[in-house]
Design a protein around this motif. Structure first.
Motif, PDB file in Angstrom:
ATOM      1  N   ARG A 169       0.825  -1.213   0.000  1.00 29.87           N
ATOM      2  CA  ARG A 169       0.000   0.000   0.000  1.00 29.87           C
ATOM      3  C   ARG A 169       0.856   1.258   0.000  1.00 29.87           C
ATOM      4  N   THR A 170       1.969   1.183   0.738  1.00 31.28           N
ATOM      5  CA  THR A 170       2.867   2.345   0.799  1.00 31.28           C
ATOM      6  C   THR A 170       3.468   2.643  -0.569  1.00 31.28           C
ATOM      7  N   ILE A 171       3.890   1.565  -1.267  1.00 34.23           N
ATOM      8  CA  ILE A 171       4.479   1.748  -2.597  1.00 34.23           C
ATOM      9  C   ILE A 171       3.454   2.329  -3.569  1.00 34.23           C
TER      10      ILE A 171
ATOM     11  N   TYR B 180       1.341   6.868  -6.650  1.00 35.20           N
ATOM     12  CA  TYR B 180       0.237   7.809  -6.920  1.00 35.20           C
ATOM     13  C   TYR B 180       0.699   9.242  -6.710  1.00 35.20           C
ATOM     14  N   ASN B 181       1.464   9.465  -5.656  1.00 34.59           N
ATOM     15  CA  ASN B 181       1.980  10.810  -5.380  1.00 34.59           C
ATOM     16  C   ASN B 181       2.919  11.290  -6.478  1.00 34.59           C
TER      17      ASN B 181
ATOM     18  N   GLN C 157       0.838   4.120  -2.865  1.00 35.46           N
ATOM     19  CA  GLN C 157       0.567   5.510  -2.504  1.00 35.46           C
ATOM     20  C   GLN C 157       1.678   6.426  -2.989  1.00 35.46           C
ATOM     21  N   GLU C 158       2.938   5.952  -2.865  1.00 35.94           N
ATOM     22  CA  GLU C 158       4.061   6.760  -3.330  1.00 35.94           C
ATOM     23  C   GLU C 158       4.024   6.932  -4.848  1.00 35.94           C
TER      24      GLU C 158
END
Length: 214
Positions: A1-3, A8-9, A5-6
């Motif tokens: 999920r962190t990857i 997406y950012n 989200q990054e």
């Protein structure tokens, strides 16, 4: 999920069907969707648009009026195509070719084509400054193609050549023709809006046009 989200950012989304991160159109809209490389082969759906009677229109009107009108047409096409994450790969004033790459690419190409036909009808009613209406022919065809930024290479591709052929030989003015490689992905309700046409032995295409209700 962190990857995710990054990514997406950074301006990318994950496409489940393609199994890859692709450009988020909310942030940028590059020709290659931020992921395709020159020489890579992928499956695309192509949309070909051509203005009917271009030479007559050019001969009958002042250049500034023609250029302004054709710019309006490109804006109509560009809006319909890009808001469905398609990209115009080639434009020559009197028409061009666009590519769709993501999930549901056949449906998105078809909806874009239908929108162009509808918007052009309204344009002819209220904004057209020429002494005759602007008519277009649009075709949609899907298949493999090597990604390239060179138009001379692009138009030698068999899928692109077939798309152009369907537009020039099997499409009436003010209508959209879809090949049998694209229509099989559509719901029956959508296909009811299209009229089957015989394009050769054991070859059937589907055509959509605006019609007045009986």
């Amino acid at each position: 999920r962190t990857i995710i989200q990054e990514m997406y950012n950074m301006g990318y989304l994950y496409d489940q069907e393609l199994k890859m991160f692709v450009e988020n159109p909310k942030f940028s809209r590059s020709r290659n969707w931020g992921v395709l490389r020159e020489g890579d082969e992928h499956a695309f759906t192509f949309l070909r648009l051509d203005i009917v009677g271009n030479s007559v229109l050019v001969r009958e009107h002042e250049d500034d009026v023609i250029q302004s009108t054709y710019a309006d047409l490109r804006a109509i096409a560009e809006n319909a195509i890009e808001r469905r994450n398609g990209r115009i790969w080639n434009w020559e004033g009197d028409g061009g070719i666009a590519a769709f790459f993501f999930s549901n690419r056949n449906l998105h190409a078809m909806l874009a084509a239908m929108e162009i036909i509808h918007e052009l009808f309204l344009y002819n009613c209220v904004r057209n400054r020429l002494n005759r209406k602007i008519s277009t022919r649009i075709s949609i065809h899907a298949g493999p193609c090597v990604y390239t930024t060179d138009p001379s290479i692009l138009f030698k591709n068999e899928t692109v050549k077939k798309t152009v052929e369907i537009e020039s030989k099997h499409t009436k003015p003010d209508s959209v023709t879809i090949s049998n490689t694209s229509n099989q992905h559509f719901d029956e309700i959508i296909l009811r809006q299209f009229k089957p046409i015989i394009a050769g032995q054991n070859l059937r295409y589907y055509n959509y046009e605006l019609r007045w209700e009986d």
